[in-house]
Design a protein around this motif. Structure first.
Motif, PDB file in Angstrom:
ATOM      1  N   GLU A  79     -42.674  -3.963   5.893  1.00 56.58           N
ATOM      2  CA  GLU A  79     -42.769  -5.015   4.746  1.00 56.58           C
ATOM      3  C   GLU A  79     -43.067  -4.260   3.433  1.00 56.58           C
ATOM      4  N   LEU A  80     -43.515  -3.161   3.272  1.00 58.31           N
ATOM      5  CA  LEU A  80     -43.806  -2.514   2.271  1.00 58.31           C
ATOM      6  C   LEU A  80     -42.570  -2.236   1.417  1.00 58.31           C
ATOM      7  N   THR A  95     -39.652  -3.231   2.256  1.00 52.68           N
ATOM      8  CA  THR A  95     -38.601  -4.284   1.447  1.00 52.68           C
ATOM      9  C   THR A  95     -39.303  -5.008   0.268  1.00 52.68           C
ATOM     10  N   THR A  96     -40.637  -4.972   0.169  1.00 54.44           N
ATOM     11  CA  THR A  96     -41.174  -5.355  -1.135  1.00 54.44           C
ATOM     12  C   THR A  96     -40.598  -4.459  -2.254  1.00 54.44           C
ATOM     13  N   SER A  97     -40.607  -3.089  -2.001  1.00 54.05           N
ATOM     14  CA  SER A  97     -40.285  -2.129  -2.818  1.00 54.05           C
ATOM     15  C   SER A  97     -38.799  -2.208  -3.257  1.00 54.05           C
ATOM     16  N   ARG A  98     -38.099  -2.295  -2.300  1.00 51.53           N
ATOM     17  CA  ARG A  98     -36.542  -2.680  -2.501  1.00 51.53           C
ATOM     18  C   ARG A  98     -36.622  -3.968  -3.334  1.00 51.53           C
ATOM     19  N   GLU A  99     -37.219  -4.717  -3.074  1.00 48.85           N
ATOM     20  CA  GLU A  99     -36.849  -6.306  -4.113  1.00 48.85           C
ATOM     21  C   GLU A  99     -37.510  -6.018  -5.267  1.00 48.85           C
ATOM     22  N   SER A 100     -38.548  -5.371  -5.436  1.00 51.96           N
ATOM     23  CA  SER A 100     -39.315  -5.080  -6.949  1.00 51.96           C
ATOM     24  C   SER A 100     -38.103  -4.298  -7.774  1.00 51.96           C
TER      25      SER A 100
END
Length: 160
Positions: free
Chosen positions: A81-82, A84-89
């Motif tokens: 999850e972390l 994925t969140t980093s990639r989206e950010s």
């Protein structure tokens, strides 16, 4: 009890892993991505369930080992999850940076010369945003310099 790592398994590969009490189980690696060296959540759960089903009733799995494996799975989910969140950010930051270039002077290299022009548009179609400079699309990561665009020349207003 430890689980041996499984790497570079492809679909249809048979997996074996030790089980407490000396038993061994096997299963088909359908849940593994053939292009990755990691197990996904589904493969991890299948491995754990298979271990529980095939454990020796005389020497069942240690509850500490079960807790350790459950903790590993929870950690894996949190890291996924972390990531994925980093990639989206990062993707959002690239979009904001590209949009901020519209109307500014930018320069980039075409391999032999440095070209300067005003960024007139931005496209978010690919993985990296592209900036339109002088009618040519340039990847955001190819932009070398940014400066404020020269103000438009003033035209005197003559009263009539």
């Amino acid at each position: 009890m430890s689980i041996e790592s499984i790497t570079a398994a492809s679909a249809g590969t048979t997996l074996t892993s030790p089980v407490v009490g000396g038993g061994v189980f096997s299963g088909t690696a359908k849940a593994l991505d053939p292009n990755a060296n990691t197990m996904d959540k589904k493969a991890f759960l299948q491995l754990l369930v298979t271990q529980l089903r095939n454990q020796d009733p005389g020497a069942p799995m240690d509850s500490n080992a079960l807790m350790a494996q459950t903790t590993q799975m929870a950690s894996m989910e949190a890291l996924t999850e972390l990531s994925t969140t980093s990639r989206e950010s990062f993707a959002l930051q690239m979009r904001v940076a590209a949009a901020a270039l519209v109307g500014k002077n930018v320069s980039y290299s075409d391999g032999t010369t440095t070209i300067t022009g005003v960024a007139s548009a931005v496209s978010f179609v690919g993985g990296v945003p592209t900036v339109t400079v002088g009618g040519k699309d340039v990847a955001l990561d190819a932009i070398a310099t940014i400066s404020a665009a020269a103000p438009a020349p003033l035209t005197p207003v003559v009263p009539t």
